[in-house]
Design an enzyme around this catalytic site. Structure first.
Site, PDB file in Angstrom:
ATOM      1  N   ASN A 161      -2.043  -2.421  -2.540  1.00  0.00           N
ATOM      2  CA  ASN A 161      -2.056  -3.814  -3.003  1.00  0.00           C
ATOM      3  C   ASN A 161      -3.099  -4.629  -2.227  1.00  0.00           C
ATOM      4  O   ASN A 161      -3.165  -4.555  -1.006  1.00  0.00           O
ATOM      5  CB  ASN A 161      -0.652  -4.409  -2.800  1.00  0.00           C
ATOM      6  CG  ASN A 161      -0.504  -5.777  -3.432  1.00  0.00           C
ATOM      7  OD1 ASN A 161      -1.164  -6.730  -3.022  1.00  0.00           O
ATOM      8  ND2 ASN A 161       0.349  -5.891  -4.426  1.00  0.00           N
ATOM      9  N   HIS A 206      -2.685  -4.494  -7.767  1.00  0.00           N
ATOM     10  CA  HIS A 206      -1.460  -3.911  -7.248  1.00  0.00           C
ATOM     11  C   HIS A 206      -1.844  -2.521  -6.734  1.00  0.00           C
ATOM     12  O   HIS A 206      -2.949  -2.026  -7.015  1.00  0.00           O
ATOM     13  CB  HIS A 206      -0.409  -3.817  -8.357  1.00  0.00           C
ATOM     14  CG  HIS A 206       0.260  -5.122  -8.673  1.00  0.00           C
ATOM     15  ND1 HIS A 206       1.354  -5.230  -9.496  1.00  0.00           N
ATOM     16  CD2 HIS A 206      -0.013  -6.386  -8.240  1.00  0.00           C
ATOM     17  CE1 HIS A 206       1.727  -6.500  -9.575  1.00  0.00           C
ATOM     18  NE2 HIS A 206       0.916  -7.219  -8.831  1.00  0.00           N
ATOM     19  N   GLU A 232      -0.985   0.465  -7.614  1.00  0.00           N
ATOM     20  CA  GLU A 232      -1.303   1.433  -8.673  1.00  0.00           C
ATOM     21  C   GLU A 232      -2.666   1.135  -9.297  1.00  0.00           C
ATOM     22  O   GLU A 232      -3.461   2.045  -9.564  1.00  0.00           O
ATOM     23  CB  GLU A 232      -0.227   1.383  -9.770  1.00  0.00           C
ATOM     24  CG  GLU A 232       1.193   1.700  -9.296  1.00  0.00           C
ATOM     25  CD  GLU A 232       1.961   0.461  -8.851  1.00  0.00           C
ATOM     26  OE1 GLU A 232       1.353  -0.467  -8.273  1.00  0.00           O
ATOM     27  OE2 GLU A 232       3.183   0.417  -9.081  1.00  0.00           O
ATOM     28  N   SER A 268       8.490   0.803  -7.631  1.00  0.00           N
ATOM     29  CA  SER A 268       8.606   0.822  -9.090  1.00  0.00           C
ATOM     30  C   SER A 268       7.499  -0.021  -9.733  1.00  0.00           C
ATOM     31  O   SER A 268       7.319  -1.190  -9.375  1.00  0.00           O
ATOM     32  CB  SER A 268       9.987   0.274  -9.470  1.00  0.00           C
ATOM     33  OG  SER A 268      10.181   0.315 -10.858  1.00  0.00           O
ATOM     34  N   CYS A 318       5.332  -2.478 -11.920  1.00  0.00           N
ATOM     35  CA  CYS A 318       5.577  -3.662 -12.757  1.00  0.00           C
ATOM     36  C   CYS A 318       5.045  -3.400 -14.166  1.00  0.00           C
ATOM     37  O   CYS A 318       4.436  -2.367 -14.439  1.00  0.00           O
ATOM     38  CB  CYS A 318       4.898  -4.885 -12.140  1.00  0.00           C
ATOM     39  SG  CYS A 318       3.121  -4.938 -12.472  1.00  0.00           S
ATOM     40  N   CYS A 321       1.194  -2.553 -14.271  1.00  0.00           N
ATOM     41  CA  CYS A 321       0.860  -1.185 -13.839  1.00  0.00           C
ATOM     42  C   CYS A 321       1.419  -0.164 -14.827  1.00  0.00           C
ATOM     43  O   CYS A 321       0.815   0.896 -15.050  1.00  0.00           O
ATOM     44  CB  CYS A 321       1.393  -0.953 -12.435  1.00  0.00           C
ATOM     45  SG  CYS A 321       0.645  -2.095 -11.234  1.00  0.00           S
ATOM     46  N   ASP A 349       3.503 -12.134  -5.944  1.00  0.00           N
ATOM     47  CA  ASP A 349       2.943 -10.872  -6.425  1.00  0.00           C
ATOM     48  C   ASP A 349       3.536 -10.438  -7.757  1.00  0.00           C
ATOM     49  O   ASP A 349       2.886  -9.755  -8.546  1.00  0.00           O
ATOM     50  CB  ASP A 349       3.146  -9.762  -5.384  1.00  0.00           C
ATOM     51  CG  ASP A 349       2.180  -8.607  -5.594  1.00  0.00           C
ATOM     52  OD1 ASP A 349       0.968  -8.868  -5.693  1.00  0.00           O
ATOM     53  OD2 ASP A 349       2.625  -7.447  -5.679  1.00  0.00           O
TER      54      ASP A 349
END
Lengths: 145, 145
Positions: A39, A50, A52, A77, A79, A82, A142
């Site tokens: 991130n 982020h 990912e 996990s 979002c 992503c 975020d």
């Protein structure tokens, strides 16, 4: 924690050491890491990087055939953004290290046929729990809360 | 074409002049552009910087309260990644300049309550149609085909 989730964790710790949000990810193709990231909201002032997304970006331009043989490892996990990127690239498998502190859109991944595995590693859960307790405002920002 | 779609079009043309994929977007808050961008796949080797993502990124860090009063203008129907970002930020309205050359995930936006308007501007449709005919491989790569 397997070697790939550990690499994602190392990315998250790198972010933490930079004063950032500790979420990391790696993109793995045939047992080899081809993209890694974390991130970058605080470091680069980026609302889209982020963990990912940073990993996908650092992997660079890839043919569809490669994406379709990849596994995404992420410490938290993913979002909906992503998740959307993961569906765009048609990544067939996602391993999530923590779905206790945040439940993203893994149901959408599953609904689209992605193989989703949730490992809930104690070190990752504790890391994010501590961060959210210490910097709740940054965390809320975020995820656009 | 209204002033904001024209600004998105100008972004797309900027991308085209750089040798890139001609897709642009602007993020508008209370009748003022607060972020603009265009697809950066070829220019920056980025698989995530679609026009919409570039506009979100260039807008920088914003509080949730601002996103929720924004309108996203994009020259082409947003793919599932850009749709995911739009849902993450809870943007209430999206105006799409061309949903003829590509149908992204606007149905998902609508299903989540986003006000979606499709204008299908002839200049935008022609621009993208020409690009896809000239560079089909690059276009396919952009949508992971």
């Amino acid at each position: 924690m397997d070697q790939f989730m550990r690499a994602a964790y190392e990315e998250a710790l790198k972010g933490l050491n930079e004063g950032g949000i500790p979420i990391g990810a790696v993109l793995v193709h045939k047992e080899k890491i081809i993209g890694r990231g974390h991130n970058q909201r605080l470091q680069k002032g980026s609302p889209i990087l982020h963990g990912e997304m940073d990993a996908y970006n650092n992997a660079g331009r890839l043919p569809a055939s490669i994406y379709r043989e990849c596994v995404l490892y992420t410490t938290l996990s993913p979002c909906i953004m992503c998740t959307g990127a993961t569906l765009l690239f048609k990544i067939p498998k996602v391993v999530i290290g923590d779905e206790i502190n945040f439940v993203g859109a893994s149901d959408m991944l599953r609904a689209k046929g992605v193989d989703v595995q949730v490992t809930n590693e104690p070190e990752l859960v504790t890391m994010m729990q501590t961060f959210i307790a210490e910097k709740p405002t940054v965390w809320d920002e975020d995820i656009a809360l």
